[in-house]
Design a protein around this motif. Structure first.
Motif, PDB file in Angstrom:
ATOM      1  N   TYR A  18       0.832  -1.196   0.000  1.00  0.00           N
ATOM      2  CA  TYR A  18       0.000   0.000   0.000  1.00  0.00           C
ATOM      3  C   TYR A  18       0.869   1.249   0.000  1.00  0.00           C
ATOM      4  O   TYR A  18       1.882   1.319   0.683  1.00  0.00           O
ATOM      5  CB  TYR A  18      -0.911   0.014   1.226  1.00  0.00           C
ATOM      6  CG  TYR A  18      -1.801  -1.197   1.337  1.00  0.00           C
ATOM      7  CD1 TYR A  18      -2.782  -1.450   0.405  1.00  0.00           C
ATOM      8  CD2 TYR A  18      -1.654  -2.095   2.389  1.00  0.00           C
ATOM      9  CE1 TYR A  18      -3.596  -2.565   0.500  1.00  0.00           C
ATOM     10  CE2 TYR A  18      -2.463  -3.202   2.499  1.00  0.00           C
ATOM     11  CZ  TYR A  18      -3.439  -3.437   1.552  1.00  0.00           C
ATOM     12  OH  TYR A  18      -4.246  -4.536   1.656  1.00  0.00           O
ATOM     13  N   VAL A  21      -2.192   5.003   3.941  1.00  0.00           N
ATOM     14  CA  VAL A  21      -3.258   4.460   4.778  1.00  0.00           C
ATOM     15  C   VAL A  21      -4.571   4.505   4.017  1.00  0.00           C
ATOM     16  O   VAL A  21      -5.386   3.583   4.096  1.00  0.00           O
ATOM     17  CB  VAL A  21      -3.358   5.233   6.116  1.00  0.00           C
ATOM     18  CG1 VAL A  21      -4.567   4.799   6.912  1.00  0.00           C
ATOM     19  CG2 VAL A  21      -2.081   5.044   6.925  1.00  0.00           C
ATOM     20  N   ARG A  22      -4.780   5.558   3.246  1.00  0.00           N
ATOM     21  CA  ARG A  22      -6.009   5.679   2.447  1.00  0.00           C
ATOM     22  C   ARG A  22      -6.130   4.511   1.465  1.00  0.00           C
ATOM     23  O   ARG A  22      -7.202   3.913   1.313  1.00  0.00           O
ATOM     24  CB  ARG A  22      -6.023   6.994   1.695  1.00  0.00           C
ATOM     25  CG  ARG A  22      -7.177   7.107   0.720  1.00  0.00           C
ATOM     26  CD  ARG A  22      -7.084   8.355  -0.098  1.00  0.00           C
ATOM     27  NE  ARG A  22      -8.001   9.301   0.486  1.00  0.00           N
ATOM     28  CZ  ARG A  22      -8.049  10.567   0.179  1.00  0.00           C
ATOM     29  NH1 ARG A  22      -7.204  11.078  -0.693  1.00  0.00           N
ATOM     30  NH2 ARG A  22      -8.930  11.362   0.726  1.00  0.00           N
ATOM     31  N   ASP A  23      -5.034   4.171   0.788  1.00  0.00           N
ATOM     32  CA  ASP A  23      -5.038   3.043  -0.144  1.00  0.00           C
ATOM     33  C   ASP A  23      -5.316   1.735   0.576  1.00  0.00           C
ATOM     34  O   ASP A  23      -6.053   0.887   0.072  1.00  0.00           O
ATOM     35  CB  ASP A  23      -3.701   2.937  -0.872  1.00  0.00           C
ATOM     36  CG  ASP A  23      -3.462   4.062  -1.856  1.00  0.00           C
ATOM     37  OD1 ASP A  23      -4.439   4.753  -2.240  1.00  0.00           O
ATOM     38  OD2 ASP A  23      -2.290   4.258  -2.232  1.00  0.00           O
ATOM     39  N   ALA A  24      -4.723   1.559   1.732  1.00  0.00           N
ATOM     40  CA  ALA A  24      -4.943   0.341   2.511  1.00  0.00           C
ATOM     41  C   ALA A  24      -6.405   0.221   2.918  1.00  0.00           C
ATOM     42  O   ALA A  24      -7.020  -0.842   2.764  1.00  0.00           O
ATOM     43  CB  ALA A  24      -4.050   0.324   3.746  1.00  0.00           C
ATOM     44  N   ARG A  25      -6.975   1.287   3.427  1.00  0.00           N
ATOM     45  CA  ARG A  25      -8.386   1.254   3.837  1.00  0.00           C
ATOM     46  C   ARG A  25      -9.304   0.940   2.668  1.00  0.00           C
ATOM     47  O   ARG A  25     -10.222   0.141   2.783  1.00  0.00           O
ATOM     48  CB  ARG A  25      -8.788   2.579   4.462  1.00  0.00           C
ATOM     49  CG  ARG A  25      -8.262   2.767   5.838  1.00  0.00           C
ATOM     50  CD  ARG A  25      -8.768   4.059   6.434  1.00  0.00           C
ATOM     51  NE  ARG A  25      -8.202   4.236   7.758  1.00  0.00           N
ATOM     52  CZ  ARG A  25      -8.706   5.033   8.653  1.00  0.00           C
ATOM     53  NH1 ARG A  25      -9.777   5.751   8.386  1.00  0.00           N
ATOM     54  NH2 ARG A  25      -8.139   5.122   9.841  1.00  0.00           N
ATOM     55  N   SER A  26      -9.049   1.566   1.544  1.00  0.00           N
ATOM     56  CA  SER A  26      -9.875   1.344   0.365  1.00  0.00           C
ATOM     57  C   SER A  26      -9.776  -0.101  -0.122  1.00  0.00           C
ATOM     58  O   SER A  26     -10.785  -0.748  -0.395  1.00  0.00           O
ATOM     59  CB  SER A  26      -9.455   2.304  -0.742  1.00  0.00           C
ATOM     60  OG  SER A  26     -10.156   2.051  -1.915  1.00  0.00           O
ATOM     61  N   SER A  27      -8.562  -0.604  -0.215  1.00  0.00           N
ATOM     62  CA  SER A  27      -8.339  -1.961  -0.698  1.00  0.00           C
ATOM     63  C   SER A  27      -8.928  -3.000   0.259  1.00  0.00           C
ATOM     64  O   SER A  27      -9.562  -3.964  -0.172  1.00  0.00           O
ATOM     65  CB  SER A  27      -6.850  -2.192  -0.897  1.00  0.00           C
ATOM     66  OG  SER A  27      -6.620  -3.443  -1.488  1.00  0.00           O
ATOM     67  N   ILE A  28      -8.742  -2.812   1.542  1.00  0.00           N
ATOM     68  CA  ILE A  28      -9.287  -3.745   2.531  1.00  0.00           C
ATOM     69  C   ILE A  28     -10.808  -3.684   2.536  1.00  0.00           C
ATOM     70  O   ILE A  28     -11.487  -4.709   2.640  1.00  0.00           O
ATOM     71  CB  ILE A  28      -8.685  -3.477   3.918  1.00  0.00           C
ATOM     72  CG1 ILE A  28      -7.202  -3.859   3.908  1.00  0.00           C
ATOM     73  CG2 ILE A  28      -9.435  -4.243   5.006  1.00  0.00           C
ATOM     74  CD1 ILE A  28      -6.419  -3.406   5.119  1.00  0.00           C
ATOM     75  N   SER A  29     -11.368  -2.504   2.377  1.00  0.00           N
ATOM     76  CA  SER A  29     -12.821  -2.359   2.286  1.00  0.00           C
ATOM     77  C   SER A  29     -13.369  -3.122   1.080  1.00  0.00           C
ATOM     78  O   SER A  29     -14.387  -3.814   1.184  1.00  0.00           O
ATOM     79  CB  SER A  29     -13.192  -0.882   2.191  1.00  0.00           C
ATOM     80  OG  SER A  29     -14.573  -0.731   2.036  1.00  0.00           O
TER      81      SER A  29
END
Length: 63
Positions: A18, A21-29
């Protein structure tokens, strides 16, 4: 719950690098949506959690 977190780690987090953090949250969502509506589960006889919980109805009808 433990199996769910293991799946997220091994099928999503450990496979991606990632950028933020924004990318991680989006991908995990996105993965959680897939986990619930697109990924068959052996413990549910090949059904998705949404199919098992909502009885095969469309998510739009259930919401």
């Amino acid at each position: 719950v433990e199996r769910f977190w293991r799946s997220i780690k091994y099928e999503e987090v450990y496979l991606r690098a990632y950028e933020s953090v924004r990318d991680a949250r989006s991908s995990i969502s996105n993965y959680i949506g897939f986990y619930n509506s697109g990924r068959p589960h052996s413990s549910l006889d090949g059904s998705t959690p949404d199919e098992a919980y909502f009885g095969g109805r469309q998510m739009a009808e259930a919401a």
